[in-house]
Every structure is written in structure tokens, then in C-alpha cells.
Write an enzyme that holds these catalytic residues in place. Sequence first.
Site, PDB file in Angstrom:
ATOM      1  N   GLU A  72      -0.151   1.612   4.414  1.00  0.00           N
ATOM      2  CA  GLU A  72       0.612   1.867   5.640  1.00  0.00           C
ATOM      3  C   GLU A  72      -0.280   2.283   6.805  1.00  0.00           C
ATOM      4  O   GLU A  72      -0.173   1.742   7.901  1.00  0.00           O
ATOM      5  CB  GLU A  72       1.662   2.966   5.394  1.00  0.00           C
ATOM      6  CG  GLU A  72       2.390   3.326   6.686  1.00  0.00           C
ATOM      7  CD  GLU A  72       3.579   4.248   6.520  1.00  0.00           C
ATOM      8  OE1 GLU A  72       3.748   4.838   5.438  1.00  0.00           O
ATOM      9  OE2 GLU A  72       4.334   4.385   7.486  1.00  0.00           O
ATOM     10  N   ASP A  92       1.749   3.535   0.032  1.00  0.00           N
ATOM     11  CA  ASP A  92       2.292   4.452   1.038  1.00  0.00           C
ATOM     12  C   ASP A  92       1.781   5.843   0.662  1.00  0.00           C
ATOM     13  O   ASP A  92       2.200   6.423  -0.339  1.00  0.00           O
ATOM     14  CB  ASP A  92       3.826   4.429   1.058  1.00  0.00           C
ATOM     15  CG  ASP A  92       4.356   5.207   2.255  1.00  0.00           C
ATOM     16  OD1 ASP A  92       3.606   6.037   2.803  1.00  0.00           O
ATOM     17  OD2 ASP A  92       5.513   4.992   2.639  1.00  0.00           O
ATOM     18  N   ILE A  94       2.117   8.790   2.035  1.00  0.00           N
ATOM     19  CA  ILE A  94       3.212   9.774   2.039  1.00  0.00           C
ATOM     20  C   ILE A  94       4.473   9.016   2.416  1.00  0.00           C
ATOM     21  O   ILE A  94       4.622   8.561   3.556  1.00  0.00           O
ATOM     22  CB  ILE A  94       2.995  10.920   3.063  1.00  0.00           C
ATOM     23  CG1 ILE A  94       1.724  11.709   2.755  1.00  0.00           C
ATOM     24  CG2 ILE A  94       4.205  11.846   3.078  1.00  0.00           C
ATOM     25  CD1 ILE A  94       1.504  12.923   3.665  1.00  0.00           C
ATOM     26  N   ASP A  95       5.366   8.832   1.464  1.00  0.00           N
ATOM     27  CA  ASP A  95       6.660   8.261   1.813  1.00  0.00           C
ATOM     28  C   ASP A  95       7.610   9.440   1.984  1.00  0.00           C
ATOM     29  O   ASP A  95       7.894  10.166   1.038  1.00  0.00           O
ATOM     30  CB  ASP A  95       7.162   7.303   0.727  1.00  0.00           C
ATOM     31  CG  ASP A  95       8.422   6.588   1.217  1.00  0.00           C
ATOM     32  OD1 ASP A  95       8.416   6.095   2.357  1.00  0.00           O
ATOM     33  OD2 ASP A  95       9.404   6.550   0.479  1.00  0.00           O
ATOM     34  N   THR A  97       7.292  11.068   5.429  1.00  0.00           N
ATOM     35  CA  THR A  97       6.430  11.866   6.320  1.00  0.00           C
ATOM     36  C   THR A  97       7.259  12.864   7.142  1.00  0.00           C
ATOM     37  O   THR A  97       6.841  14.012   7.353  1.00  0.00           O
ATOM     38  CB  THR A  97       5.615  10.933   7.250  1.00  0.00           C
ATOM     39  OG1 THR A  97       4.817  10.086   6.423  1.00  0.00           O
ATOM     40  CG2 THR A  97       4.703  11.719   8.176  1.00  0.00           C
ATOM     41  N   ASP A 222       6.920   0.927   1.319  1.00  0.00           N
ATOM     42  CA  ASP A 222       7.978   1.874   0.932  1.00  0.00           C
ATOM     43  C   ASP A 222       8.663   1.445  -0.366  1.00  0.00           C
ATOM     44  O   ASP A 222       9.228   2.271  -1.076  1.00  0.00           O
ATOM     45  CB  ASP A 222       9.077   1.937   2.018  1.00  0.00           C
ATOM     46  CG  ASP A 222       8.579   2.448   3.360  1.00  0.00           C
ATOM     47  OD1 ASP A 222       7.848   3.435   3.371  1.00  0.00           O
ATOM     48  OD2 ASP A 222       8.944   1.851   4.403  1.00  0.00           O
TER      49      ASP A 222
HETATM   50  C1  IPD Z   1      10.117   6.091   5.727  1.00  0.00           C
HETATM   51  C2  IPD Z   1      10.982   6.689   4.666  1.00  0.00           C
HETATM   52  C3  IPD Z   1      12.414   6.769   5.155  1.00  0.00           C
HETATM   53  C4  IPD Z   1      12.940   5.425   5.584  1.00  0.00           C
HETATM   54  C5  IPD Z   1      12.009   4.758   6.588  1.00  0.00           C
HETATM   55  C6  IPD Z   1      10.593   4.719   6.034  1.00  0.00           C
HETATM   56  P1  IPD Z   1       7.578   6.936   5.835  1.00  0.00           P
HETATM   57  O1  IPD Z   1       8.784   5.997   5.280  1.00  0.00           O
HETATM   58  O2  IPD Z   1      10.933   5.928   3.490  1.00  0.00           O
HETATM   59  O3  IPD Z   1      13.266   7.219   4.156  1.00  0.00           O
HETATM   60  O4  IPD Z   1      14.188   5.593   6.191  1.00  0.00           O
HETATM   61  O5  IPD Z   1      12.509   3.435   6.809  1.00  0.00           O
HETATM   62  O6  IPD Z   1       9.745   4.096   6.978  1.00  0.00           O
HETATM   63  O7  IPD Z   1       7.412   6.624   7.295  1.00  0.00           O
HETATM   64  O8  IPD Z   1       7.953   8.334   5.602  1.00  0.00           O
HETATM   65  O9  IPD Z   1       6.435   6.470   5.012  1.00  0.00           O
HETATM   66 CA    CA Z   2       4.335   6.766   4.914  1.00  0.00          CA
END
Ligand code: IPD
Ligand code: CA
Length: 280
Positions: A72, A92, A94-95, A97, A222
Site C-alpha cells: 500500500e 497492507d 496497517i489495515d 490506520t 485490504d
Molecule cells: C481501510 C480499511 C477500512 C476500509 C477502507 C480501507 P487502511 O484500509 O480497511 O475499513 O473502509 O476502504 O482503505 O487505509 O486502513 O489500510
Molecule cells: Ca493500510
Amino acid sequence: MTDIWQSAMDHAVVLARKAGQVVRDAVGDAQKEAVMVKSSSIDLVTQTDQKVEKLIIQSVKEKFPTHCFIGEESVAAGEVCVLTDSPTWIIDPIDGTTNFVHTFPFVAISIGFSVNKQVEFGVVYSCLQDQMYTARRGKGAFCNGRPLRVSHQKDIRQAIIATEFGSNRDPGVVDKVFSSLKRVVSIPVHGVRGAGSAAINMCLVASGCVEAYYEIGIHVWDIAAGSLIVSEAGGVLMDVDGGPLDLMSRRVLAANNQSVAEHLAKEIDAFRVRRDDAAS
Ligand code: IPD
Ligand code: CA
């Protein structure tokens, strides 16, 4: 027969744990971290996201020098986002963030690995809960070593559905997100939830805690790992319009079974977003 990708998977688990420790150490100070923005003012990134991605990619490069990456934060920094037939780590760091920044306790490291565009293993480490979700294609899905199975519920009216509002607040997009949500709530379903992490939402489907999860606007990093965890737990994956899942399309529907998935797909006001591989 030996599994040629097992050592890569073992390494992914080690790295996810290591990365999780970095995130746990940082989470106490997360509110003091400089928060930067990417595609919009609510699409956040911190130094910890970047540090964790570097840690993972550097270590994989040392061990598997010929492998490719889709990360990412590397893509945000200008790397191409293209899924080829080569062995590819889809990361990813940190999923969740936004959760991390706010210390909301659902934060995951997500590592998928694909060969010939097929996900071979997925590792999602929900690091604040210390839950390590793993799946190897054809060999089942597990959480901390315990086998996972999706819910048996066939009636969507007795289901919990997970979804998110996403990070695009253009009025037209918000209208579509809410029109779908209104239809889903009005089925009526038992409830609607969202963990704030696509990867964790998918692991909740795999664990049988929620029957389905859908979102438009997610990215391949993700969902790559989570998609295998869902299918290896007996679930199904599709596009939000009921067609086949396309990992690069930024749309996903994961469910415990076909009947819940198809019913849900009928209620979703599907719209297109720029693909992850659009510029590649
Ligand atoms: C997000 C998370 C969030 C989702 C977003 C993602 P990130 O990823 O998974 O739940 O609603 O579409 O982009 O930005 O925290 O890696
Ligand atoms: Ca992320």
C-alpha cells in the site's frame, strides 16, 4: 508432496508477528504521531505504516529476492500496482490506520501471496487482539491454530452484515453508500457492523461472527489475504453486483454462502471506482 510456498507462508507469519509488535509499541503514542493524508483528508497514513511496510519488504527481499510486491505505501509512493503471474506479496502494513490513529482496537497486518494471479496463502494478524488468522490454499483457514468455519445461517434476515463507509465522501458516492445501507438494513437484517478494517471484517466472516461483508472502494492489499481466509473457511466471494470477484476492481462481497451473497448483491447499489491497476 512438499508445499513449495510453505516456507514463504511461515516467513509471512513471523513477519506479521514482528510487525504487530511494532504497531503495538506505537499505538500508545499513535495520537502523537504525525498523521499524513493520501487520496483525501480522511485517507490517513503514519510513519508506522511506512516503517512496517519497509520492514516486511526488506526482509522478504533478503529471503526471496525474485519475488514481486504490491504494498500500500509503496504504491502511494509511486510504485506500480500490477498483479502479474509472478510470485507476489500483497501487503497492507496497517489495515485500519484510522483505528490505529484513534487507538480503536481493530488493527491488522495483512499479507497475501499470489502466484499466477491466484492467492496461495493469506495472513491477517489482528495485532491488538493477538489473533493470527492464516489460510493456505486447499488446506483450510485458522485463527491462532484453531480451524475456522463460516456461519451456517441461510436466511439473510437472521444475519449480521459488515460494511464500511470508506474514504470517499463525494456527495454522489455517499448517496450510493447510504442507499445500499438503507436497503440492507431494511431487509431487515439482525444488524450492521464495521470493524474499520477490511481484513478483519473478512476474518469475522470466516469466523462465523458475521454472515457477510461488502465494500466498494477497498484496495487489493485490504482483501487479498482475507479473501483466501474466507474461502478456506467455506465462504464465497464475489463482486458486489454478483459477478466474479476481481481483486483489482476495488469491490468485494464475502459471505458465508451463496444464498446470502446473492441476496445481498441484489440490494447493493453498485458503482465503479478507478481500478487499482488503472495506471499500470
Ligand atoms: C481501510 C480499511 C477500512 C476500509 C477502507 C480501507 P487502511 O484500509 O480497511 O475499513 O473502509 O476502504 O482503505 O487505509 O486502513 O489500510
Ligand atoms: Ca493500510
